[in-house]
Design a protein around this motif. Structure first.
Motif, PDB file in Angstrom:
ATOM      1  N   THR A  53       0.854  -1.183   0.000  1.00 19.50           N
ATOM      2  CA  THR A  53       0.000   0.000   0.000  1.00 19.50           C
ATOM      3  C   THR A  53       0.886   1.228   0.000  1.00 19.50           C
ATOM      4  OG1 THR A  53      -1.712  -1.191   1.217  1.00 19.50           O
ATOM      5  CG2 THR A  53      -1.855   1.229   1.203  1.00 19.50           C
ATOM      6  N   LEU A  54       0.723   2.048  -1.020  1.00 21.56           N
ATOM      7  CA  LEU A  54       1.516   3.268  -1.134  1.00 21.56           C
ATOM      8  C   LEU A  54       0.879   4.381  -0.317  1.00 21.56           C
ATOM      9  CD1 LEU A  54       2.271   3.202  -4.960  1.00 21.56           C
ATOM     10  CD2 LEU A  54       3.623   2.264  -3.077  1.00 21.56           C
ATOM     11  N   PRO A  55       1.655   5.401   0.061  1.00 21.08           N
ATOM     12  CA  PRO A  55       1.064   6.549   0.751  1.00 21.08           C
ATOM     13  C   PRO A  55       0.028   7.226  -0.146  1.00 21.08           C
ATOM     14  CG  PRO A  55       3.452   6.581   0.925  1.00 21.08           C
ATOM     15  CD  PRO A  55       3.100   5.498  -0.060  1.00 21.08           C
ATOM     16  N   THR A  56      -0.955   7.855   0.456  1.00 25.36           N
ATOM     17  CA  THR A  56      -2.003   8.549  -0.298  1.00 25.36           C
ATOM     18  C   THR A  56      -1.388   9.639  -1.158  1.00 25.36           C
ATOM     19  OG1 THR A  56      -3.602   8.071   1.417  1.00 25.36           O
ATOM     20  CG2 THR A  56      -4.147   9.854  -0.103  1.00 25.36           C
ATOM     21  N   SER A  57      -1.861   9.716  -2.392  1.00 24.66           N
ATOM     22  CA  SER A  57      -1.355  10.678  -3.364  1.00 24.66           C
ATOM     23  C   SER A  57      -2.499  11.564  -3.843  1.00 24.66           C
ATOM     24  CB  SER A  57      -0.773   9.925  -4.552  1.00 24.66           C
ATOM     25  OG  SER A  57      -0.534  10.768  -5.633  1.00 24.66           O
ATOM     26  N   SER A  58      -2.174  12.742  -4.326  1.00 22.41           N
ATOM     27  CA  SER A  58      -3.189  13.616  -4.913  1.00 22.41           C
ATOM     28  C   SER A  58      -3.422  13.265  -6.385  1.00 22.41           C
ATOM     29  CB  SER A  58      -2.782  15.082  -4.764  1.00 22.41           C
ATOM     30  OG  SER A  58      -1.537  15.297  -5.406  1.00 22.41           O
ATOM     31  N   SER A  59      -2.648  12.335  -6.936  1.00 20.45           N
ATOM     32  CA  SER A  59      -2.808  11.915  -8.330  1.00 20.45           C
ATOM     33  C   SER A  59      -3.975  10.938  -8.463  1.00 20.45           C
ATOM     34  CB  SER A  59      -1.542  11.212  -8.825  1.00 20.45           C
ATOM     35  OG  SER A  59      -0.441  12.073  -8.804  1.00 20.45           O
ATOM     36  N   CYS A  60      -4.728  11.110  -9.548  1.00 25.44           N
ATOM     37  CA  CYS A  60      -5.818  10.179  -9.869  1.00 25.44           C
ATOM     38  C   CYS A  60      -5.363   9.353 -11.064  1.00 25.44           C
ATOM     39  CB  CYS A  60      -7.091  10.947 -10.196  1.00 25.44           C
ATOM     40  SG  CYS A  60      -8.469   9.857 -10.604  1.00 25.44           S
ATOM     41  N   LEU A  61      -5.149   8.072 -10.858  1.00 18.40           N
ATOM     42  CA  LEU A  61      -4.589   7.217 -11.895  1.00 18.40           C
ATOM     43  C   LEU A  61      -5.625   6.418 -12.670  1.00 18.40           C
ATOM     44  CD1 LEU A  61      -1.578   5.828  -9.848  1.00 18.40           C
ATOM     45  CD2 LEU A  61      -1.617   7.791 -11.390  1.00 18.40           C
ATOM     46  N   LEU A  99       5.889 -15.078  -5.900  1.00 17.42           N
ATOM     47  CA  LEU A  99       4.625 -14.517  -5.409  1.00 17.42           C
ATOM     48  C   LEU A  99       4.253 -13.271  -6.201  1.00 17.42           C
ATOM     49  CD1 LEU A  99       5.237 -14.858  -1.560  1.00 17.42           C
ATOM     50  CD2 LEU A  99       3.979 -16.408  -3.064  1.00 17.42           C
ATOM     51  N   SER A 100       2.955 -13.113  -6.465  1.00 14.64           N
ATOM     52  CA  SER A 100       2.485 -11.932  -7.204  1.00 14.64           C
ATOM     53  C   SER A 100       2.345 -10.733  -6.262  1.00 14.64           C
ATOM     54  CB  SER A 100       1.169 -12.234  -7.913  1.00 14.64           C
ATOM     55  OG  SER A 100       0.186 -12.600  -6.980  1.00 14.64           O
ATOM     56  N   TYR A 101       2.109  -9.570  -6.841  1.00 10.88           N
ATOM     57  CA  TYR A 101       2.061  -8.310  -6.101  1.00 10.88           C
ATOM     58  C   TYR A 101       0.733  -7.603  -6.330  1.00 10.88           C
ATOM     59  CZ  TYR A 101       7.108  -8.854  -6.052  1.00 10.88           C
ATOM     60  OH  TYR A 101       8.366  -9.338  -5.867  1.00 10.88           O
ATOM     61  N   MET A 102       0.124  -7.130  -5.268  1.00  8.96           N
ATOM     62  CA  MET A 102      -1.023  -6.240  -5.385  1.00  8.96           C
ATOM     63  C   MET A 102      -0.569  -4.901  -4.808  1.00  8.96           C
ATOM     64  SD  MET A 102      -4.976  -6.506  -4.125  1.00  8.96           S
ATOM     65  CE  MET A 102      -4.544  -7.015  -2.482  1.00  8.96           C
ATOM     66  N   VAL A 103      -0.561  -3.883  -5.645  1.00  8.57           N
ATOM     67  CA  VAL A 103      -0.130  -2.558  -5.219  1.00  8.57           C
ATOM     68  C   VAL A 103      -1.358  -1.661  -5.156  1.00  8.57           C
ATOM     69  CG1 VAL A 103       1.371  -0.586  -5.723  1.00  8.57           C
ATOM     70  CG2 VAL A 103       2.126  -2.907  -6.311  1.00  8.57           C
ATOM     71  N   ASP A 104      -1.586  -1.058  -3.993  1.00 10.67           N
ATOM     72  CA  ASP A 104      -2.705  -0.133  -3.793  1.00 10.67           C
ATOM     73  C   ASP A 104      -2.221   1.296  -3.980  1.00 10.67           C
ATOM     74  OD1 ASP A 104      -4.441  -2.175  -3.214  1.00 10.67           O
ATOM     75  OD2 ASP A 104      -4.269  -1.963  -1.045  1.00 10.67           O
ATOM     76  N   PHE A 105      -2.956   2.046  -4.803  1.00 14.21           N
ATOM     77  CA  PHE A 105      -2.662   3.448  -5.073  1.00 14.21           C
ATOM     78  C   PHE A 105      -3.814   4.287  -4.516  1.00 14.21           C
ATOM     79  CE2 PHE A 105      -0.632   1.028  -8.417  1.00 14.21           C
ATOM     80  CZ  PHE A 105       0.585   1.661  -8.631  1.00 14.21           C
ATOM     81  N   PRO A 106      -3.806   4.645  -3.226  1.00 16.58           N
ATOM     82  CA  PRO A 106      -4.896   5.478  -2.690  1.00 16.58           C
ATOM     83  C   PRO A 106      -4.767   6.920  -3.189  1.00 16.58           C
ATOM     84  CG  PRO A 106      -3.327   4.924  -0.960  1.00 16.58           C
ATOM     85  CD  PRO A 106      -2.862   4.236  -2.200  1.00 16.58           C
ATOM     86  N   SER A 107      -5.904   7.531  -3.512  1.00 15.64           N
ATOM     87  CA  SER A 107      -5.918   8.905  -4.012  1.00 15.64           C
ATOM     88  C   SER A 107      -6.781   9.788  -3.120  1.00 15.64           C
ATOM     89  CB  SER A 107      -6.467   8.944  -5.440  1.00 15.64           C
ATOM     90  OG  SER A 107      -6.577  10.272  -5.893  1.00 15.64           O
ATOM     91  N   ALA A 115     -11.216   5.775  -5.614  1.00 16.83           N
ATOM     92  CA  ALA A 115     -10.439   6.322  -4.495  1.00 16.83           C
ATOM     93  C   ALA A 115      -9.193   5.484  -4.199  1.00 16.83           C
ATOM     94  CB  ALA A 115     -11.300   6.426  -3.242  1.00 16.83           C
ATOM     95  N   GLU A 116      -9.269   4.179  -4.429  1.00 15.75           N
ATOM     96  CA  GLU A 116      -8.105   3.312  -4.200  1.00 15.75           C
ATOM     97  C   GLU A 116      -7.975   2.329  -5.348  1.00 15.75           C
ATOM     98  OE1 GLU A 116      -6.721   0.074  -0.959  1.00 15.75           O
ATOM     99  OE2 GLU A 116      -7.113   2.089  -0.201  1.00 15.75           O
ATOM    100  N   LEU A 117      -7.084   2.637  -6.258  1.00 20.55           N
ATOM    101  CA  LEU A 117      -6.843   1.779  -7.406  1.00 20.55           C
ATOM    102  C   LEU A 117      -5.906   0.645  -6.994  1.00 20.55           C
ATOM    103  CD1 LEU A 117      -6.612   2.610 -10.945  1.00 20.55           C
ATOM    104  CD2 LEU A 117      -4.459   1.785 -10.056  1.00 20.55           C
ATOM    105  N   GLN A 118      -6.215  -0.560  -7.400  1.00 19.74           N
ATOM    106  CA  GLN A 118      -5.362  -1.714  -7.118  1.00 19.74           C
ATOM    107  C   GLN A 118      -4.816  -2.254  -8.435  1.00 19.74           C
ATOM    108  OE1 GLN A 118      -7.923  -4.429  -4.995  1.00 19.74           O
ATOM    109  NE2 GLN A 118      -7.290  -3.578  -3.031  1.00 19.74           N
ATOM    110  N   MET A 119      -3.518  -2.527  -8.432  1.00 25.91           N
ATOM    111  CA  MET A 119      -2.872  -3.077  -9.603  1.00 25.91           C
ATOM    112  C   MET A 119      -2.190  -4.382  -9.206  1.00 25.91           C
ATOM    113  SD  MET A 119      -0.531  -1.180 -12.342  1.00 25.91           S
ATOM    114  CE  MET A 119      -1.928  -0.114 -12.605  1.00 25.91           C
ATOM    115  N   ILE A 120      -2.451  -5.438  -9.953  1.00 21.81           N
ATOM    116  CA  ILE A 120      -1.885  -6.747  -9.635  1.00 21.81           C
ATOM    117  C   ILE A 120      -0.807  -7.081 -10.669  1.00 21.81           C
ATOM    118  CG2 ILE A 120      -2.371  -9.199  -9.378  1.00 21.81           C
ATOM    119  CD1 ILE A 120      -5.192  -8.329  -8.407  1.00 21.81           C
ATOM    120  N   PHE A 121       0.399  -7.266 -10.138  1.00 26.55           N
ATOM    121  CA  PHE A 121       1.558  -7.627 -10.957  1.00 26.55           C
ATOM    122  C   PHE A 121       1.859  -9.110 -10.760  1.00 26.55           C
ATOM    123  CE2 PHE A 121       2.072  -3.122 -10.175  1.00 26.55           C
ATOM    124  CZ  PHE A 121       2.506  -2.633 -11.392  1.00 26.55           C
TER     125      PHE A 121
END
Length: 186
Positions: A53-61, A99-107, A115-121
């Motif tokens: 989980t990444l820190p909250t960003s002001s970017s909307c992805l 192992l795969s990765y789920m990265v959370d991009f909170p906005s 509000a929270e995009l999830q990307m699975i690598f």
């Protein structure tokens, strides 16, 4: 040669960290680069994948990734040395490269559709197939680069490994190594 780039800085309360960029070069595949230097949390989820989980960003992805859905993209995933060490420790008896990765991009952007995009690598070893590569360096962390198609499922995006068209993949790697050489001589 036509070239354009979109870059997002995913801010952290500790300063600049976590960069996401999209670079497009005519005749080659677009390159999406994600560098993770800091995370809000790094966990091993119950379904056996890493959750970063990444820190909250002001970017909307979400709008950017919606446009990439269904397209073949070269993806470069770079994990900082500390993040890489945390992943190795969390995996315990499992091979952490598998192992795969789920990265959370909170906005924090109110107008953002997600509000929270999830990307699975996929696992890092998947990057090494089909014209790709990955490396782990104890001093620098880990870096993986390969070709994927992005698929959207509900609120998450998943990267599926694919075989690129050989001529375009070759052009991509020629441009990639030429850029690396120019960067080394600066």
């Amino acid at each position: 040669m036509l070239k354009w780039m979109i870059a997002f800085l995913l801010f952290s309360p500790f300063g600049f960290a976590n960069q996401l960029s999209l670079k497009v070069i005519e005749g080659a595949y677009p390159l999406l680069s994600l560098t993770i230097d800091q995370a809000q949390s790094v966990q091993l989820s119950a379904d056996g994948r890493y959750k970063i989980t990444l820190p909250t960003s002001s970017s909307c992805l979400s709008d950017t990734f919606q446009q990439l859905s269904g397209r073949l993209v070269a993806v470069q995933l770079t994990l900082d040395q500390i993040i890489t060490q945390q992943l190795q420790q969390l995996s315990q008896t499992q091979n952490w490269l598998e192992l795969s990765y789920m990265v959370d991009f909170p906005s924090s952007e109110l107008a953002c559709s997600t509000a929270e995009l999830q990307m699975i690598f996929p696992p890092l070893t998947t990057f090494a197939s089909a014209w790709g590569k990955f490396e782990v360096n104890q001093g620098r962390g880990s870096q993986a680069l390969s070709f994927f198609v992005l698929h959207k499922f509900a609120n998450d995006y998943r990267w599926q490994a694919v075989l690129p068209e050989p001529q375009r993949a070759q052009q991509f790697w020629l441009d990639y190594y030429a850029q690396m050489s120019r960067d080394e001589h600066k």
